[in-house]
Design an enzyme around this catalytic site. Structure first.
Site, PDB file in Angstrom:
ATOM      1  N   ARG A  12     -14.797  30.705   5.825  1.00  0.00           N
ATOM      2  CA  ARG A  12     -14.335  29.985   7.016  1.00  0.00           C
ATOM      3  C   ARG A  12     -14.890  30.556   8.319  1.00  0.00           C
ATOM      4  NH1 ARG A  12      -9.878  31.010   9.008  1.00  0.00           N
ATOM      5  NH2 ARG A  12      -9.013  28.916   9.064  1.00  0.00           N
TER       6      ARG A  12
ATOM      7  N   PRO B  83      -7.109  48.070  -6.895  1.00  0.00           N
ATOM      8  CA  PRO B  83      -6.045  48.568  -6.004  1.00  0.00           C
ATOM      9  C   PRO B  83      -6.417  49.860  -5.280  1.00  0.00           C
ATOM     10  CG  PRO B  83      -5.151  48.004  -8.168  1.00  0.00           C
ATOM     11  CD  PRO B  83      -6.641  47.951  -8.289  1.00  0.00           C
TER      12      PRO B  83
ATOM     13  N   GLU C 169      -7.097  46.862 -18.429  1.00  0.00           N
ATOM     14  CA  GLU C 169      -6.499  47.978 -17.699  1.00  0.00           C
ATOM     15  C   GLU C 169      -7.433  48.510 -16.606  1.00  0.00           C
ATOM     16  OE1 GLU C 169      -3.482  48.350 -18.705  1.00  0.00           O
ATOM     17  OE2 GLU C 169      -2.912  49.997 -17.373  1.00  0.00           O
TER      18      GLU C 169
ATOM     19  N   ASP D 211      -7.859  31.342  15.569  1.00  0.00           N
ATOM     20  CA  ASP D 211      -7.097  31.842  14.430  1.00  0.00           C
ATOM     21  C   ASP D 211      -6.286  33.069  14.784  1.00  0.00           C
ATOM     22  OD1 ASP D 211      -7.733  30.035  12.556  1.00  0.00           O
ATOM     23  OD2 ASP D 211      -9.137  31.299  11.441  1.00  0.00           O
TER      24      ASP D 211
END
Ligand code: 4GS
Length: 248
Positions: A158, A93, A120, A173
């Protein structure tokens, strides 16, 4: 394109390698995914990969040594295959937010290694000694880096030439032009009393292209004004686009 993934749960990656567009890309060897389990690099008979945190508190921490030995094995495999190792990326994160731009950067590296954390956290000394970049898929906490790694690999795969057929072309896209996608419709022409916009049924290709561009601009303006700002900065908006935006 080659990916090496260090993970305690290599089986999870069959979701990527066995299904759909990404599965076909693997089958056709347009991408290779190499999986490395840190548990295979443990010296003790219990195969310990985690331990309690110094300083106390809940949650276990992944030990540096099994991860570092796995990374060393990845690097020798690269040497044996005569390729230069690309960046080593930790999913976390605290990393930079992943984006379409980063996906195309990764494609240009040619190969990238992911470290998937569990528990953790990962011992900071492993990060300091081995990790080149940290990437995140958003401001939330997951139980492992596997799903973020697969999300990023999917976005990169992709983009590999030949992975998508003509009818799935990448250049159309959402995000390739810095804007959100326009709405799409398929048969039937009337569904629950709702019809398809007339212009899409007319077969006038220039008018259809204009309608789609305007819908893209309008949706992006209303839902993600920040993307309009970046598109403008990046020179992706024409005079006609600007004129249409002023009319909203
Ligand atoms: C993310 C995320 C994440 C952090 C992995 C705690 C297990 C977990 N990784 N984007 N340890 N968000 N990782 O939550 O990439």
């Amino acid at each position: 394109m080659r990916f090496d993934v260090v993970t305690l749960f290599p089986e999870m990656f069959s979701a990527l390698t066995q299904w759909g567009v990404t599965g076909r890309a693997c089958e056709q060897s347009l991408v290779s995914v190499h999986l490395w389990n840190p548990r295979d690099f443990c010296s003790d008979s219990r195969k310990t990969v985690d331990d309690r945190a110094y300083g106390g508190g809940p949650g276990m921490v992944m030990m540096a040594k099994p991860l570092e030995d796995a990374v060393a094995a990845v690097k020798s495999a690269h040497q044996a295959a005569n390729i230069t190792s690309g960046p080593i990326c930790l999913l976390a994160p605290q990393g930079e937010r992943f984006s379409q731009k980063i996906a195309s950067d990764i494609l240009n590296y040619g190969n990238l290694s992911f470290i998937c954390g569990r528990y953790e956290a990962v011992d900071q000394r492993f990060i300091d000694r081995n990790v080149d970049l940290q990437l995140s898929i958003g401001d939330f906490v997951l139980s492992g880096g596997e799903i973020p790694a697969m999300a990023m690999m999917d976005a990169v795969i992709r983009l590999i030439p030949g992975v998508l057929g003509d009818d799935e072309s990448v250049i159309q896209d959402s995000f390739m032009n810095g804007l959100l996608d326009h709405p799409h419709y398929t048969r039937p022409e009337i569904y629950e009393n709702l019809s398809v916009p007339d212009v899409l049924l007319g077969g006038h290709h220039a008018k259809i292209a204009d309608w789609r561009r305007q819908k893209s601009l309008e949706l992006t303006f209303r839902l993600r004004p920040d993307l309009i700002e970046s598109a403008r900065t990046n020179g992706l908006l024409t005079q006609e686009d600007e004129q249409f935006l002023r009319s909203l």
